[in-house]
Design a protein around this motif. Structure first.
Motif, mmCIF file in Angstrom:
data_model
loop_
_atom_site.group_PDB
_atom_site.id
_atom_site.type_symbol
_atom_site.label_atom_id
_atom_site.label_comp_id
_atom_site.label_asym_id
_atom_site.label_seq_id
_atom_site.Cartn_x
_atom_site.Cartn_y
_atom_site.Cartn_z
ATOM 1 N N GLU A 88 -3.061 61.820 70.882
ATOM 2 C CA GLU A 88 -3.770 61.592 69.666
ATOM 3 C C GLU A 88 -5.239 61.546 69.675
ATOM 4 O O GLU A 88 -5.710 62.275 68.635
ATOM 5 C CB GLU A 88 -3.291 60.181 69.382
ATOM 6 C CG GLU A 88 -3.872 59.808 67.952
ATOM 7 C CD GLU A 88 -3.255 58.363 67.602
ATOM 8 O OE1 GLU A 88 -3.641 57.932 66.381
ATOM 9 O OE2 GLU A 88 -2.739 57.734 68.350
ATOM 10 N N HIS A 99 4.879 65.784 67.559
ATOM 11 C CA HIS A 99 3.828 64.758 67.343
ATOM 12 C C HIS A 99 2.601 65.467 67.130
ATOM 13 O O HIS A 99 1.880 64.739 66.177
ATOM 14 C CB HIS A 99 3.786 64.009 68.554
ATOM 15 C CG HIS A 99 5.276 63.176 68.813
ATOM 16 N ND1 HIS A 99 5.427 62.699 70.061
ATOM 17 C CD2 HIS A 99 6.246 63.169 68.218
ATOM 18 C CE1 HIS A 99 6.640 62.162 70.247
ATOM 19 N NE2 HIS A 99 7.308 62.572 69.054
ATOM 20 N N PHE A 145 2.334 66.378 63.307
ATOM 21 C CA PHE A 145 2.417 65.128 62.640
ATOM 22 C C PHE A 145 0.886 64.703 62.715
ATOM 23 O O PHE A 145 0.280 64.218 61.631
ATOM 24 C CB PHE A 145 3.537 64.144 63.078
ATOM 25 C CG PHE A 145 2.881 62.642 62.759
ATOM 26 C CD1 PHE A 145 3.103 62.418 61.394
ATOM 27 C CD2 PHE A 145 2.575 61.782 63.790
ATOM 28 C CE1 PHE A 145 2.627 60.933 61.088
ATOM 29 C CE2 PHE A 145 2.102 60.659 63.541
ATOM 30 C CZ PHE A 145 2.229 60.044 62.235
ATOM 31 N N ILE A 146 0.029 64.337 63.593
ATOM 32 C CA ILE A 146 -1.123 63.645 64.275
ATOM 33 C C ILE A 146 -2.067 64.496 63.231
ATOM 34 O O ILE A 146 -3.095 63.974 62.277
ATOM 35 C CB ILE A 146 -1.571 63.254 65.329
ATOM 36 C CG1 ILE A 146 -0.383 62.494 66.250
ATOM 37 C CG2 ILE A 146 -2.822 62.885 65.467
ATOM 38 C CD1 ILE A 146 -0.309 62.446 67.517
ATOM 39 N N SER A 182 -1.750 66.773 60.884
ATOM 40 C CA SER A 182 -1.599 66.699 59.465
ATOM 41 C C SER A 182 -2.135 65.462 58.831
ATOM 42 O O SER A 182 -2.626 65.660 57.856
ATOM 43 C CB SER A 182 -0.011 67.163 58.971
ATOM 44 O OG SER A 182 0.368 68.378 59.634
ATOM 45 N N LYS A 183 -1.597 64.399 59.504
ATOM 46 C CA LYS A 183 -2.284 63.310 58.990
ATOM 47 C C LYS A 183 -3.752 62.970 59.025
ATOM 48 O O LYS A 183 -4.049 62.621 57.823
ATOM 49 C CB LYS A 183 -1.610 62.033 59.602
ATOM 50 C CG LYS A 183 -1.818 60.594 59.224
ATOM 51 C CD LYS A 183 -1.207 59.560 60.212
ATOM 52 C CE LYS A 183 -1.155 58.200 59.575
ATOM 53 N NZ LYS A 183 -2.443 57.645 59.509
ATOM 54 N N ALA A 184 -4.174 63.825 59.757
ATOM 55 C CA ALA A 184 -5.771 63.664 59.959
ATOM 56 C C ALA A 184 -6.526 64.552 58.669
ATOM 57 O O ALA A 184 -7.639 64.204 58.385
ATOM 58 C CB ALA A 184 -6.265 64.122 61.249
ATOM 59 N N LEU A 226 -4.947 65.539 55.857
ATOM 60 C CA LEU A 226 -4.273 65.446 54.439
ATOM 61 C C LEU A 226 -5.175 64.513 53.553
ATOM 62 O O LEU A 226 -5.416 65.035 52.443
ATOM 63 C CB LEU A 226 -3.083 64.890 54.472
ATOM 64 C CG LEU A 226 -1.593 65.732 54.715
ATOM 65 C CD1 LEU A 226 -0.499 64.755 55.086
ATOM 66 C CD2 LEU A 226 -1.629 66.418 53.543
ATOM 67 N N LEU A 268 7.244 66.670 54.077
ATOM 68 C CA LEU A 268 5.911 66.621 53.894
ATOM 69 C C LEU A 268 5.492 67.197 52.665
ATOM 70 O O LEU A 268 4.694 66.817 51.722
ATOM 71 C CB LEU A 268 4.946 67.029 55.153
ATOM 72 C CG LEU A 268 3.404 66.788 54.874
ATOM 73 C CD1 LEU A 268 3.074 65.414 54.533
ATOM 74 C CD2 LEU A 268 2.688 67.271 55.897
ATOM 75 N N GLU A 306 6.370 65.405 49.584
ATOM 76 C CA GLU A 306 5.183 64.123 49.536
ATOM 77 C C GLU A 306 3.959 64.433 49.022
ATOM 78 O O GLU A 306 3.377 63.770 48.347
ATOM 79 C CB GLU A 306 5.162 63.352 50.951
ATOM 80 C CG GLU A 306 6.314 62.740 51.276
ATOM 81 C CD GLU A 306 5.939 62.087 53.000
ATOM 82 O OE1 GLU A 306 4.575 62.272 53.146
ATOM 83 O OE2 GLU A 306 6.969 61.798 53.542
#
Length: 282
Positions: A75, A124, A127-128, A130-132, A134, A186, A189
């Motif tokens: 992460e 993972h 995901f990390i 993409s979250k960062a 978005l 995603l 979403e």
């Protein structure tokens, strides 16, 4: 005018193979590229390829790129990668989750720590990252995330099995199936924000790269059964540049999507004359 003029793209696994080709093509279309991988210089890894080479090639062709060493299973490295992208270029418009890992070991022999590490890289990390990225995409109501999947996401189906060879691809296939489900979840979403495209693309045929040659998935870089890596790069470009309402939620195959949008005339392989994964058909 390039298709990506003025945009900033983060490409993981950009030291060789498909990731290198995506980085170089996107740069040729006007994007500034943040090339991420663990291999900074030639010789740092047993396989040919490095971030230094990719970045130099981009610069030699008139583009702009930086190299960022990152282990996307961690992460802290993922967050540092996006922070460095923003510090250098001010924003992130496109994320290509290309980095992948597998050890090709049958499950009975698969070390637990290797399973966890590979799943961290393949699922993972996307995901990390993409979250960062978005929040700024949602604020701008624009952006693209392209996840690089694999035909391995298609399982062998139900038994009985005539072919009982254990080729060691179960873990890789499971992680890529998870990535495709993540992609469509995603995509749903972010649909409310408009202008953001989340997609996944796999090669229609196996792409000869240093990695696939090493794992004996192809017979050398010139294997006629293989697919040139430029097709995956072009398919990724298509998914990153077409209007979001045309590609958001697409799980597709390189030659399939390129033919559908008229970027190539002839196509073969997965998604064309062979069935794709379940996620590509819904």
């Amino acid at each position: 005018m390039g298709k990506l003029d003025g945009q900033v793209a983060v490409v993981t696994g950009a030291s060789r193979g498909i990731g290198q080709m995506i980085a170089e093509l996107f740069a040729g279309e006007g994007a500034n590229i943040v090339c991420a991988a663990r291999t900074i210089n030639e010789g740092d890894h047993m396989l040919e390829g490095s971030l230094a080479r990719t970045v130099q090639t981009i610069k030699d062709n008139g583009g702009d790129a930086i190299a960022v060493a990152a282990n996307v299973s961690e992460e802290a490295d993922c967050m540092a990668l996006i922070e460095q992208a923003r510090a250098h270029y001010g924003k992130v418009d496109i994320l290509v989750n290309n980095a992948a890992l597998n050890y090709y070991v049958p499950i009975v022999d698969y070390a637990v720590n290797r399973w966890i590490r590979a799943f961290a890289v393949n699922v993972h990390g996307p995901f990390i990252l993409s979250k960062a990225v978005l929040p700024e995409m949602i604020e701008r109501k624009s952006g693209a995330i392209v996840n690089i999947s694999s035909g391995a996401a298609i399982g062998p189906g139900r038994g009985p099995y005539e072919d009982q060879t254990a080729r060691g691809g179960t873990m890789y296939g499971a992680s890529k199936a998870a990535l495709e489900r993540f992609t469509q979840g995603l995509a749903q979403e972010v649909a409310a924000y408009g202008g953001i495209a989340i997609s996944a693309v796999s090669p229609s045929r196996v792409v000869p790269t240093p990695g696939t040659v090493y794992h004996k998935l192809v017979d050398g870089m010139e294997d006629p059964r293989g697919e040139p890596p430029i097709l995956m790069a072009q398919a990724s470009l298509l998914l990153a540049s077409e209007p979001a309402d045309k590609v958001n939620g697409r799980v597709c195959y390189s030659q399939e999507i390129l033919k559908e949008f008229g970027w190539i005339d002839d196509a073969v392989g997965r998604g064309v004359d062979l069935p794709g994964s379940g996620y590509s058909q819904i």
